[in-house]
Design a protein around this motif. Structure first.
Motif, PDB file in Angstrom:
ATOM      1  N   ALA A 221      10.962   3.001  -2.850  1.00  0.00           N
ATOM      2  CA  ALA A 221      12.154   3.708  -2.368  1.00  0.00           C
ATOM      3  C   ALA A 221      12.081   5.198  -2.672  1.00  0.00           C
ATOM      4  CB  ALA A 221      13.412   3.097  -2.989  1.00  0.00           C
ATOM      5  N   GLN A 222      11.357   5.555  -3.728  1.00  0.00           N
ATOM      6  CA  GLN A 222      11.160   6.961  -4.086  1.00  0.00           C
ATOM      7  C   GLN A 222      10.030   7.602  -3.276  1.00  0.00           C
ATOM      8  OE1 GLN A 222      12.282   6.517  -8.807  1.00  0.00           O
ATOM      9  NE2 GLN A 222      10.269   7.229  -8.323  1.00  0.00           N
ATOM     10  N   GLY A 223       9.377   6.812  -2.415  1.00  0.00           N
ATOM     11  CA  GLY A 223       8.268   7.326  -1.626  1.00  0.00           C
ATOM     12  C   GLY A 223       6.911   7.141  -2.281  1.00  0.00           C
ATOM     13  N   GLU A 224       6.868   6.420  -3.370  1.00  0.00           N
ATOM     14  CA  GLU A 224       5.623   6.180  -4.119  1.00  0.00           C
ATOM     15  C   GLU A 224       5.086   4.786  -3.798  1.00  0.00           C
ATOM     16  OE1 GLU A 224       4.066   8.418  -5.671  1.00  0.00           O
ATOM     17  OE2 GLU A 224       5.581   9.964  -6.041  1.00  0.00           O
ATOM     18  N   VAL A 225       4.781   4.554  -2.520  1.00  0.00           N
ATOM     19  CA  VAL A 225       4.362   3.221  -2.068  1.00  0.00           C
ATOM     20  C   VAL A 225       3.027   2.816  -2.693  1.00  0.00           C
ATOM     21  CG1 VAL A 225       3.782   1.806  -0.055  1.00  0.00           C
ATOM     22  CG2 VAL A 225       5.699   3.406   0.055  1.00  0.00           C
ATOM     23  N   GLU A 226       2.099   3.747  -2.827  1.00  0.00           N
ATOM     24  CA  GLU A 226       0.806   3.402  -3.426  1.00  0.00           C
ATOM     25  C   GLU A 226       0.982   2.949  -4.876  1.00  0.00           C
ATOM     26  OE1 GLU A 226      -2.839   2.236  -3.763  1.00  0.00           O
ATOM     27  OE2 GLU A 226      -2.066   3.000  -1.879  1.00  0.00           O
ATOM     28  N   ALA A 227       1.789   3.652  -5.632  1.00  0.00           N
ATOM     29  CA  ALA A 227       2.059   3.238  -7.016  1.00  0.00           C
ATOM     30  C   ALA A 227       2.747   1.870  -7.032  1.00  0.00           C
ATOM     31  CB  ALA A 227       2.908   4.283  -7.729  1.00  0.00           C
TER      32      ALA A 227
END
Length: 186
Positions: free
Chosen positions: A114-120
């Motif tokens: 949701a924060q835009g950190e899909v890879e993490a």
């Protein structure tokens, strides 16, 4: 299923069974969340938390806060989600309930996405899915969530399990920026 859970709440109230009431409300919250009925999920979760607090059912309190975190995520309230997740994980760790910790890490992955950190988020889910402390239902939940974000898998380079959980808790005020950098060092 919802009708049976509502009947359970009614019977529990009638016969003074707060523990049974707590579980039924928790299940109603989870079911409403799955259905996308966020207001209903929030109401059931709040009541489950309150009843659990009265009876000392700390595991249900942790679970309810996990549900609250996921409700907040679906509403786009990231700060609220982080706080609820922190409280859920603090409780789960305090009582040594690994299945609740696993659920917290899966919710953490949702928060990262949701924060835009899909890879993490992918990396966290890959790690949780293969970790020996993850039980079969937790593994299935992690894999199901991971399938929503297709992409390559990489070997885990982040902190060990206990440190990961601790950092999710303590880095809440900074939106986990340092932890994200440790998980996804692109």
């Amino acid at each position: 299923a919802a009708a049976h859970f509502r009947d359970s709440v009614t019977l529990s109230d009638r016969h003074g069974l707060p523990a049974t009431r707590t579980y039924a409300l928790g299940n109603l919250a989870e079911l409403a969340l799955i259905r996308g009925e966020l207001d209903a999920a929030a109401g059931h979760s709040r009541r489950a938390y309150e009843t659990a607090a009265q009876t000392g059912a700390r595991g249900i309190q942790a679970w309810a806060r996990n549900v609250d975190a996921r409700i907040a995520l679906r509403r786009g309230a990231l700060a609220e989600a982080r706080t609820a997740l922190r409280e859920s994980l603090e409780s789960a760790v305090a009582i040594g309930q690994r299945t609740l910790v696993t659920g917290g890490l899966i919710a953490f992955a949702e928060l990262l996405a949701a924060q835009g950190e899909v890879e993490a988020a992918r990396r966290v889910l890959d790690y949780v899915a293969v970790h020996p402390w993850t039980d079969a239902p937790g593994r299935s939940d992690a894999e199901t969530q991971r399938a929503r974000w297709p992409g390559p898998s990489y070997p885990w380079q982040g902190p060990d399990y206990d440190e990961l959980v601790q950092r999710v808790v303590v880095e809440t005020p900074t939106a986990h920026a340092a932890l994200v950098a440790a998980i996804d060092p692109r």
